[in-house]
Design a protein around this motif. Sequence first.
Motif, PDB file in Angstrom:
ATOM      1  N   SER A  25       0.823  -1.214   0.000  1.00  9.61           N
ATOM      2  CA  SER A  25       0.000   0.000   0.000  1.00  9.61           C
ATOM      3  C   SER A  25       0.852   1.257   0.000  1.00  9.61           C
ATOM      4  CB  SER A  25      -0.893   0.023   1.238  1.00  9.61           C
ATOM      5  OG  SER A  25      -1.861  -0.989   1.129  1.00  9.61           O
ATOM      6  N   TYR A  26       0.430   2.200  -0.774  1.00 12.27           N
ATOM      7  CA  TYR A  26       1.109   3.498  -0.816  1.00 12.27           C
ATOM      8  C   TYR A  26       0.056   4.582  -0.729  1.00 12.27           C
ATOM      9  CZ  TYR A  26       4.818   0.714  -3.074  1.00 12.27           C
ATOM     10  OH  TYR A  26       5.760  -0.224  -3.392  1.00 12.27           O
ATOM     11  N   GLU A  27       0.408   5.649  -0.025  1.00 10.87           N
ATOM     12  CA  GLU A  27      -0.515   6.774   0.067  1.00 10.87           C
ATOM     13  C   GLU A  27      -0.016   7.895  -0.834  1.00 10.87           C
ATOM     14  OE1 GLU A  27      -3.016   8.228   3.880  1.00 10.87           O
ATOM     15  OE2 GLU A  27      -0.967   8.959   3.725  1.00 10.87           O
ATOM     16  N   VAL A  28      -0.856   8.337  -1.724  1.00 11.49           N
ATOM     17  CA  VAL A  28      -0.435   9.373  -2.675  1.00 11.49           C
ATOM     18  C   VAL A  28      -1.411  10.548  -2.637  1.00 11.49           C
ATOM     19  CG1 VAL A  28       0.581   7.651  -4.227  1.00 11.49           C
ATOM     20  CG2 VAL A  28      -1.759   8.412  -4.596  1.00 11.49           C
ATOM     21  N   PRO A  29      -0.975  11.735  -3.072  1.00 13.46           N
ATOM     22  CA  PRO A  29      -1.897  12.870  -3.112  1.00 13.46           C
ATOM     23  C   PRO A  29      -3.048  12.590  -4.092  1.00 13.46           C
ATOM     24  CG  PRO A  29       0.381  13.586  -3.440  1.00 13.46           C
ATOM     25  CD  PRO A  29       0.380  12.107  -3.501  1.00 13.46           C
ATOM     26  N   LEU A  30      -4.220  13.026  -3.698  1.00 12.24           N
ATOM     27  CA  LEU A  30      -5.378  12.873  -4.577  1.00 12.24           C
ATOM     28  C   LEU A  30      -5.626  14.219  -5.259  1.00 12.24           C
ATOM     29  CD1 LEU A  30      -7.934  11.412  -5.595  1.00 12.24           C
ATOM     30  CD2 LEU A  30      -9.065  12.092  -3.490  1.00 12.24           C
ATOM     31  N   ASP A  38      -0.023   8.760 -12.928  1.00 12.00           N
ATOM     32  CA  ASP A  38       0.679   9.834 -12.205  1.00 12.00           C
ATOM     33  C   ASP A  38       0.973   9.404 -10.772  1.00 12.00           C
ATOM     34  OD1 ASP A  38       0.553  11.599 -14.411  1.00 12.00           O
ATOM     35  OD2 ASP A  38      -1.486  12.147 -13.870  1.00 12.00           O
ATOM     36  N   ALA A  39       0.030   8.680 -10.194  1.00 10.87           N
ATOM     37  CA  ALA A  39       0.236   8.196  -8.829  1.00 10.87           C
ATOM     38  C   ALA A  39       1.391   7.196  -8.793  1.00 10.87           C
ATOM     39  CB  ALA A  39      -1.049   7.555  -8.310  1.00 10.87           C
ATOM     40  N   LEU A  40       1.467   6.333  -9.801  1.00  9.32           N
ATOM     41  CA  LEU A  40       2.575   5.369  -9.849  1.00  9.32           C
ATOM     42  C   LEU A  40       3.909   6.102 -10.002  1.00  9.32           C
ATOM     43  CD1 LEU A  40       1.037   2.601 -12.156  1.00  9.32           C
ATOM     44  CD2 LEU A  40       1.290   2.542  -9.673  1.00  9.32           C
ATOM     45  N   ASN A  41       3.914   7.133 -10.841  1.00 10.98           N
ATOM     46  CA  ASN A  41       5.145   7.914 -11.009  1.00 10.98           C
ATOM     47  C   ASN A  41       5.548   8.609  -9.708  1.00 10.98           C
ATOM     48  OD1 ASN A  41       5.573   7.218 -13.653  1.00 10.98           O
ATOM     49  ND2 ASN A  41       4.437   8.960 -14.489  1.00 10.98           N
ATOM     50  N   TYR A  42       4.535   9.059  -8.968  1.00  8.22           N
ATOM     51  CA  TYR A  42       4.818   9.682  -7.674  1.00  8.22           C
ATOM     52  C   TYR A  42       5.459   8.661  -6.734  1.00  8.22           C
ATOM     53  CZ  TYR A  42       4.034  11.968  -3.183  1.00  8.22           C
ATOM     54  OH  TYR A  42       4.203  12.502  -1.939  1.00  8.22           O
ATOM     55  N   ILE A  43       4.892   7.456  -6.730  1.00  7.91           N
ATOM     56  CA  ILE A  43       5.461   6.390  -5.885  1.00  7.91           C
ATOM     57  C   ILE A  43       6.911   6.129  -6.285  1.00  7.91           C
ATOM     58  CG2 ILE A  43       5.333   3.924  -5.311  1.00  7.91           C
ATOM     59  CD1 ILE A  43       2.253   4.175  -5.730  1.00  7.91           C
ATOM     60  N   LYS A  44       7.115   5.987  -7.586  1.00  7.27           N
ATOM     61  CA  LYS A  44       8.455   5.666  -8.100  1.00  7.27           C
ATOM     62  C   LYS A  44       9.467   6.760  -7.727  1.00  7.27           C
ATOM     63  CE  LYS A  44      11.122   3.426 -11.203  1.00  7.27           C
ATOM     64  NZ  LYS A  44      11.417   2.016 -10.968  1.00  7.27           N
ATOM     65  N   ASP A  45       9.050   8.014  -7.842  1.00  8.52           N
ATOM     66  CA  ASP A  45       9.971   9.123  -7.577  1.00  8.52           C
ATOM     67  C   ASP A  45      10.213   9.341  -6.084  1.00  8.52           C
ATOM     68  OD1 ASP A  45      10.506   9.707 -10.170  1.00  8.52           O
ATOM     69  OD2 ASP A  45       9.106  11.399 -10.331  1.00  8.52           O
ATOM     70  N   TYR A  46       9.164   9.230  -5.286  1.00 10.16           N
ATOM     71  CA  TYR A  46       9.298   9.676  -3.902  1.00 10.16           C
ATOM     72  C   TYR A  46       9.148   8.587  -2.847  1.00 10.16           C
ATOM     73  CZ  TYR A  46       8.991  14.247  -6.027  1.00 10.16           C
ATOM     74  OH  TYR A  46       9.225  15.349  -6.803  1.00 10.16           O
ATOM     75  N   LEU A  47       8.434   7.514  -3.142  1.00  7.83           N
ATOM     76  CA  LEU A  47       8.161   6.543  -2.090  1.00  7.83           C
ATOM     77  C   LEU A  47       8.940   5.241  -2.231  1.00  7.83           C
ATOM     78  CD1 LEU A  47       4.274   6.987  -1.874  1.00  7.83           C
ATOM     79  CD2 LEU A  47       6.049   8.219  -0.601  1.00  7.83           C
ATOM     80  N   VAL A  74      -7.613  -1.209 -17.910  1.00  8.39           N
ATOM     81  CA  VAL A  74      -7.712   0.175 -18.389  1.00  8.39           C
ATOM     82  C   VAL A  74      -6.325   0.686 -18.778  1.00  8.39           C
ATOM     83  CG1 VAL A  74      -9.684   0.830 -16.945  1.00  8.39           C
ATOM     84  CG2 VAL A  74      -7.367   1.087 -16.058  1.00  8.39           C
ATOM     85  N   LEU A  75      -6.305   1.790 -19.532  1.00  7.53           N
ATOM     86  CA  LEU A  75      -5.064   2.537 -19.713  1.00  7.53           C
ATOM     87  C   LEU A  75      -4.932   3.415 -18.480  1.00  7.53           C
ATOM     88  CD1 LEU A  75      -5.189   3.738 -23.446  1.00  7.53           C
ATOM     89  CD2 LEU A  75      -3.944   1.785 -22.483  1.00  7.53           C
ATOM     90  N   THR A  76      -3.858   3.265 -17.732  1.00 12.77           N
ATOM     91  CA  THR A  76      -3.769   4.028 -16.485  1.00 12.77           C
ATOM     92  C   THR A  76      -3.550   5.516 -16.746  1.00 12.77           C
ATOM     93  OG1 THR A  76      -1.457   3.378 -16.345  1.00 12.77           O
ATOM     94  CG2 THR A  76      -3.012   2.161 -14.984  1.00 12.77           C
TER      95      THR A  76
END
Lengths: 248, 132, 582
Positions: A25-30, A38-47, A74-76
């Motif tokens: 589980s990861y918590e990302v900005p909504l 974009d959420a996956l990219n946020y995880i990759k960059d920061y988490l 779906v296409l994410t």
Amino acid sequence: MSQEKITLEVFRFRPEQEDNPVFQSYEVPLRKDWVVLDALNYIKDYLDGTLSYRWSCRMGVCGSCGMMVNGTPVLTCATFLQKFAPGPIRVEPLSNFPVVRDLVIEMTDFMEKLKKVKPWIIRKDNQEGPEGEFIQTPSQLADYKQYSMCINCMLCYSACPVYGLEPGFTGPAAIALAQRYNMDNRDEGQEQRMELLSTDDGIWQCTFVGECSEVCPKNVDPAGAIQRYKVAGATDWWKSFLMPWAKP
Amino acid sequence: MDSKKYKPQMGIFWWTDRWSSIKFILRELTSVAVAVYSIIFLFYVSSILQGKKTFEEFSESLKSPAFIALHCFILLCLVFHSITWFNLAPQAMVIKLGEKKVPGIVVALMNYAGWFFISLAILWLVTNLLGT
Amino acid sequence: MVHFKSECDVLIIGAGGAGLRAAIAAAEANPKLKIGVISKVYPMRSHTVSAEGGAAAVIKSNDSTDYHAYDTISGGDWMSDQDAVEFFVNEAPKEMLRLEHWGCPWSRQDNGTVAVRPFGGMKIERTWFAADKTGFHMLHTLFQHTLKYDQIQRYDEFFVTKLIVDNGQCCGAVAIELATGKIFSIAAKAVIICTGGCGKIFPYTTNANIKTGDGMALAYRAGVALKDMEFVQYHPTGLPFTGILITEATRSEGGYMLNKDGYRYLQDYDLGKPQPKPVLRSMELGPRDRLSQAFVKEQEKGRTLKGAYGDFVYLDIRHLGEKTINAKLPFVRELCLKYENIDPIKEMIPVRPVVHYMMGGIHTDIDGATSLAGLYAAGETACVSINGANRLGSNSLTELLVFGSRAGKSAAEFASRINSSNFSIDSIANDEIKKLENFFVRRINGSEKIVEIRKEMHKSMEEGAGIYRSEKKKKKSQSAIASLQQRVQNISISDHSATFNTELISAIELSYMLDVAEAVVQSALQRKESRGSHQRTDYPKRDDQKFLSHSLAYRKDLSLPEIKYAPVTITKWPPGERVYGR
């Protein structure tokens, strides 16, 4: 600044580390303009830099970022987080494919099938074409245009239970592509392709679940393409049965 | 390639995950109802061959609430199958009139119209031939 | 240390439009050759797929190749090599017809011939298009056509880390197979680089995530010059977050560009006075570069808006009404709705100038050959140069075909001439493998984060190599990039898996981008004039006396790149003024 958050439950499979997949589980900005990618990219960059997935254009045309989001392929890059608020959102690799790692599926099987259906213009005389262009009216273009819009994103394969149960099945996108060339007035390869596609792993495996067309992000309607193929195949068979002397 | 891959397996109840798959399986299962009806019908025909008495007995038993309920259920299945099938028909049948593609809804409506008129014809046959 | 080996005759790096076209050309030139096509993504994911507009080639009787050449050269502010342009315009129609024969679904006229449409900067309409997905259809047609050739062998999802150069000749590449982490040396008699541009060195770009200048950096590191790297084309209206391009059509239908006060600010920049109806070549329909420049001036005056992704202005099309938007601009609405959650019928669209295309690239001649024997390049990654200081719209897709084909043919001829290679590929590859393993895979203690270095690179590129450049700003970027070059040596990689390690790839890509960024900044610093897309506040005029020449950036190991100059070839069209109507 306080920011609304949403939780992503992401499928993890690291072959060197674990035998069976786990969810992390990861918590990302909504944010309103953020898609799942974009959420996956946020995880990759920061988490968590170790999360693996494919992506490129972020505008729905390269076909890289297909995944299962809450159970639907779906296409994410075209799936907003907001749609799933307050969450959590479950992100998994596309169904029906072996998983290489995390959200990355193995798709060499499709690449081989693609080549098998001969997706290129076949001319009986083996000549490339006339001096100028082939003549093709807008109506003739419209006959196959829809089937030429496939971006090979694999969502249809992951929605197709037949492919899940019988991995030998040629599958929606490849058959739709064969149909795209069959219906192109510049092409003369229908018979060659019919020979390939009327075999056991071809069109007759399809039970017309219709889900492939439902999930297609480009409205290609592979289910329609396959059924039309069946109609053509059946017609051919009856012709050769009733009039064996007449060459197809 | 030699690195280990995770291969997801589809369980026998895979189709319960999604409403659309459930609908698909129901559509497929309606063929069982058709088969049941065909068997009943075959018995009915054979009862004719076995003489008037057997035929009357069989006809009488068909009036039992259980059989009526079964037939209603079968009819329901058939209607469901027909509707889902006709809705899918435009995907399989692309009709062109000259340069123009006939819209899907028209193709579907043509199927429904055919269904309606054939049903009407059968009704007429049944009432006129059996009525007298 | 395990070293896997593979070989082919012609190795093509990159499987977008240029790479696939080159593969077909090489296969046709000599059917006995084994052609390898290596790409870090599956071919149909390549960025060619995103091109919307179209591809220019003369086919209609009212047009002529001379017109096409003139439009290209004047658009490029006389920096194009005119012999290359003449070759290009003559080959263009043949190439486009071949693509038609291979099945590309070009849009048609009622009589069934190919339709063409007008495009910015053209005298006569000559843009072939496949609805609004031209690049997509071209790429898929090319890819599907290559499947016909059994001698074309693909290495899908392989990432190249080094060109193998021995004895003054390029003889292969080292690459990582993403799925397994295996490191391969692929021996080849000739290598063609077709890896596209490097928009990702900038923060705001229409370019896809994969466009990290890999091929440019590979060639640059192998001692080949990068040419005209200071010329970077901007598009004035991209979405700030995703870089998705909002077509000019929004403005030709009557969209307004508004600053934070709701004011049509273009009237302050010598672009005419606001009229209720759109007027050609005025206000919102002024030239692209002028619109981008006006944005920067507004930004300096503090009249742009601040958003989560940087400054922006508004493109307002609400007054056109739902009916017009749905009828004339459906694709714009779809893009906004589907990928950014904005409905342009109800909301203003936030836009800003975004990097779109690199005119510069690997220095090649008209055959696609570089100064390194056996190494060729084509497409956006190369600089022949036909695009000069500013590319004419819809020339890039055609360029893929014309020069992809030419490079493929030249490389095949070169490979056919060479006998079995006597190169010491193994030892060179072993060195690279050792380096890769030491530098990346076993590195645990690095302290620099990929995302931080990337952000800082973006910042300095935006500031120093943006739309307006000056000595002072550039010098600052130059030292910033140099320090990032140091810091990237100490990058931290948390992923130690051999399987599909995207973090490792991102780190290598980042080092590629920094090399390319360094060349851009240095070339821009040395060009003390304003020409085409290169605009300097301290040298606002074009200077043909000193700078009617191509810049060539050579990499130096421990210092800044060295810039040399080469003359521009002029055949028929002496330098003139680039006039903007009005």
